[in-house]
Design a protein around this motif. Sequence first.
Motif, mmCIF file in Angstrom:
data_model
loop_
_atom_site.group_PDB
_atom_site.id
_atom_site.type_symbol
_atom_site.label_atom_id
_atom_site.label_comp_id
_atom_site.label_asym_id
_atom_site.label_seq_id
_atom_site.Cartn_x
_atom_site.Cartn_y
_atom_site.Cartn_z
ATOM 1 N N GLN A 174 0.661 -1.259 -0.154
ATOM 2 C CA GLN A 174 0.117 0.051 -0.106
ATOM 3 C C GLN A 174 0.671 1.152 -0.066
ATOM 4 O OE1 GLN A 174 -2.029 1.947 3.546
ATOM 5 N NE2 GLN A 174 -3.571 0.913 2.814
ATOM 6 N N VAL A 175 1.879 1.341 0.791
ATOM 7 C CA VAL A 175 2.841 2.440 0.826
ATOM 8 C C VAL A 175 3.473 2.806 -0.525
ATOM 9 C CG1 VAL A 175 4.909 3.424 1.921
ATOM 10 C CG2 VAL A 175 3.144 2.238 3.526
ATOM 11 N N TRP A 176 4.058 1.795 -0.951
ATOM 12 C CA TRP A 176 4.668 1.929 -2.241
ATOM 13 C C TRP A 176 3.836 2.474 -3.359
ATOM 14 C CZ3 TRP A 176 9.422 3.423 -2.005
ATOM 15 C CH2 TRP A 176 10.238 3.214 -1.060
ATOM 16 N N LEU A 177 2.389 1.703 -3.468
ATOM 17 C CA LEU A 177 1.610 2.077 -4.487
ATOM 18 C C LEU A 177 1.245 3.299 -4.299
ATOM 19 C CD1 LEU A 177 -0.420 -1.479 -4.763
ATOM 20 C CD2 LEU A 177 1.077 -0.418 -6.414
ATOM 21 N N SER A 178 1.215 4.122 -3.139
ATOM 22 C CA SER A 178 0.973 5.270 -2.989
ATOM 23 C C SER A 178 2.019 6.451 -3.205
ATOM 24 C CB SER A 178 0.482 5.296 -1.416
ATOM 25 O OG SER A 178 -0.765 4.679 -1.148
ATOM 26 N N SER A 179 3.217 5.725 -3.482
ATOM 27 C CA SER A 179 4.284 6.752 -3.640
ATOM 28 C C SER A 179 4.549 7.045 -5.030
ATOM 29 C CB SER A 179 5.456 6.107 -2.827
ATOM 30 O OG SER A 179 6.785 6.591 -3.331
ATOM 31 N N VAL A 180 5.129 8.192 -5.191
ATOM 32 C CA VAL A 180 5.464 8.568 -6.621
ATOM 33 C C VAL A 180 6.540 7.541 -7.149
ATOM 34 C CG1 VAL A 180 7.202 10.354 -5.923
ATOM 35 C CG2 VAL A 180 5.586 10.595 -8.223
ATOM 36 N N VAL A 181 7.439 7.168 -6.336
ATOM 37 C CA VAL A 181 8.546 6.160 -6.817
ATOM 38 C C VAL A 181 8.122 4.726 -6.636
ATOM 39 C CG1 VAL A 181 10.485 7.922 -6.470
ATOM 40 C CG2 VAL A 181 9.826 6.426 -4.505
ATOM 41 N N GLY A 182 6.885 4.411 -6.346
ATOM 42 C CA GLY A 182 6.526 3.048 -6.028
ATOM 43 C C GLY A 182 6.671 2.133 -7.206
ATOM 44 N N ASP A 183 6.260 2.688 -8.234
ATOM 45 C CA ASP A 183 6.572 1.830 -9.303
ATOM 46 C C ASP A 183 7.977 1.281 -9.814
ATOM 47 O OD1 ASP A 183 3.698 1.084 -9.997
ATOM 48 O OD2 ASP A 183 3.646 3.060 -11.331
ATOM 49 N N ASP A 184 8.651 2.450 -9.574
ATOM 50 C CA ASP A 184 10.368 2.068 -9.898
ATOM 51 C C ASP A 184 10.784 1.084 -8.800
ATOM 52 O OD1 ASP A 184 10.136 4.139 -11.632
ATOM 53 O OD2 ASP A 184 10.871 5.845 -10.210
ATOM 54 N N VAL A 185 10.347 1.304 -7.568
ATOM 55 C CA VAL A 185 10.760 0.229 -6.510
ATOM 56 C C VAL A 185 10.277 -1.235 -6.888
ATOM 57 C CG1 VAL A 185 10.736 -0.347 -4.192
ATOM 58 C CG2 VAL A 185 11.059 1.969 -4.883
ATOM 59 N N LEU A 186 8.976 -1.367 -7.258
ATOM 60 C CA LEU A 186 8.628 -2.600 -7.581
ATOM 61 C C LEU A 186 8.902 -3.223 -8.700
ATOM 62 C CD1 LEU A 186 4.633 -2.107 -6.353
ATOM 63 C CD2 LEU A 186 6.484 -3.296 -5.022
ATOM 64 N N ASP A 187 9.206 -2.252 -9.592
ATOM 65 C CA ASP A 187 9.892 -2.525 -11.095
ATOM 66 C C ASP A 187 11.264 -3.272 -10.822
ATOM 67 O OD1 ASP A 187 7.803 -2.337 -12.772
ATOM 68 O OD2 ASP A 187 8.474 -0.197 -13.350
ATOM 69 N N MET A 188 11.996 -2.604 -9.929
ATOM 70 C CA MET A 188 13.427 -2.981 -9.859
ATOM 71 C C MET A 188 13.238 -4.274 -9.028
ATOM 72 S SD MET A 188 16.010 -0.028 -8.754
ATOM 73 C CE MET A 188 15.121 0.829 -7.479
ATOM 74 N N SER A 189 12.365 -4.529 -8.021
ATOM 75 C CA SER A 189 12.458 -5.797 -7.184
ATOM 76 C C SER A 189 11.831 -6.942 -8.062
ATOM 77 C CB SER A 189 11.131 -5.677 -5.996
ATOM 78 O OG SER A 189 11.605 -4.654 -5.199
ATOM 79 N N VAL A 190 10.857 -6.486 -9.126
ATOM 80 C CA VAL A 190 10.496 -7.891 -9.930
ATOM 81 C C VAL A 190 11.617 -8.199 -10.930
ATOM 82 C CG1 VAL A 190 8.644 -8.394 -11.728
ATOM 83 C CG2 VAL A 190 7.927 -7.277 -9.609
ATOM 84 N N VAL A 191 12.175 -7.018 -11.564
ATOM 85 C CA VAL A 191 13.121 -7.381 -12.488
ATOM 86 C C VAL A 191 14.464 -8.309 -11.937
ATOM 87 C CG1 VAL A 191 14.706 -6.329 -14.362
ATOM 88 C CG2 VAL A 191 12.470 -5.697 -14.020
ATOM 89 N N PHE A 192 14.546 -7.889 -10.625
ATOM 90 C CA PHE A 192 15.689 -8.414 -9.943
ATOM 91 C C PHE A 192 15.324 -9.905 -9.785
ATOM 92 C CE2 PHE A 192 19.274 -6.124 -7.570
ATOM 93 C CZ PHE A 192 19.282 -4.936 -8.302
ATOM 94 N N ALA A 193 14.100 -10.080 -9.499
ATOM 95 C CA ALA A 193 13.808 -11.811 -9.488
ATOM 96 C C ALA A 193 13.822 -12.387 -10.802
ATOM 97 C CB ALA A 193 12.247 -11.758 -8.710
#
Length: 376
Positions: A174-193
């Motif tokens: 919820q916090v990251w989806l509410s953040s302006v950089v949330g997509d960047d953070v989740l993108d990095m996490s998913v691409v790392f995996a």
Amino acid sequence: MSPLLTTTAIAADDSMNFDQPEAFATLKKAVGYFDEMETLPEDTWISRDQNSARADMDDMIKEAMEALDVPQLTQLRSTYRKVEDKISETRQQISELKEKRILAPDTDVSTLTRFTPTETLREFTASTRGDYDLLIEAHKKNIVAYQGELKTLEGTLAARLKDIGIQLTPAQVQVWLSSVVGDDVLDMSVVFASIKSVAQQLAELTRDSGENLEYARRYYGMVVMLHRMIVTMQEDFITRVNDEVLPKLKGFAAEAEATTRDARSLIKQGGQRESLENNIRANALTLKTITLYRTLVSEQRDRVKQSLSQSQRELAVATNTYRTVKLSAHVADLIRHGVKTFDTLAELQVPVAISFQNSAMREEFRKLTERMQQAK
């Protein structure tokens, strides 16, 4: 009439896999451009040079990033944004209805509106304050339903991320989806995996290639491109936080502080105390939320910085090693080492965990995000 809730059922057969053929194809092309750079002059006016090949390589790396994203996670996040938009639209509609209500006759629900079947049609037939009260209440119920959808999506996203080894609670999502950089953070996490998965497959392919050095070098070259991809994502994230997000937050804070000073000055001059004190409290919440926002993005930036330092070293080593690879057996060992390295890098930049103190702060956080998006 309640909103149609379609967001809870993401198709069961939606793939949790990234586009492996596309990822391998673009990485292979990137390696080709990387090899080409050695044969080209550093810089020329007309003919192809190293800069041209590097630009093509970087384009392939960006395409590979997209291929390494997981479609179902992208869909879930897109659905989340659509539900957020519906909430914003509904709030706007409530404000417009309240405005119309002020000018309407102070009577109960009209017969026409009472028997009109849908909210959309009722807005055309509404003529009394009772009519508008009915519509406002229906819209408020819609918002509650949409907010329930967001909760469901947060839980689903957390579960799907766990499936690929990313541990985030629904509250963190919820916090990251509410953040302006949330997509960047989740993108990095998913691409790392996904990168770890690709590296493991490349290690197996290298082992199976036997003594075929041409294939072994190609596979290790693709690992080098994965290292370069990680560095690119991390550098872009740090730049965005430093050059875009933090300056905007600083500007918002300065604005809130100036408004607070003006309000206090007006109180001393005999201005309406109750209204001005409400403004001061609102600004205090804004400043508190800005501090939370700044802490969130700064701590995440610092984690990515720490990971970037190691990523840059690993890229330099991998690049140097690629140019001196001799035996396919040696390459297999190197790629297996790369898999462990990618694990370490991912652990270094696990998303920061924070929580909102209350719903008012969460709403203020969301408003700040909207302001930053509109200020682009």
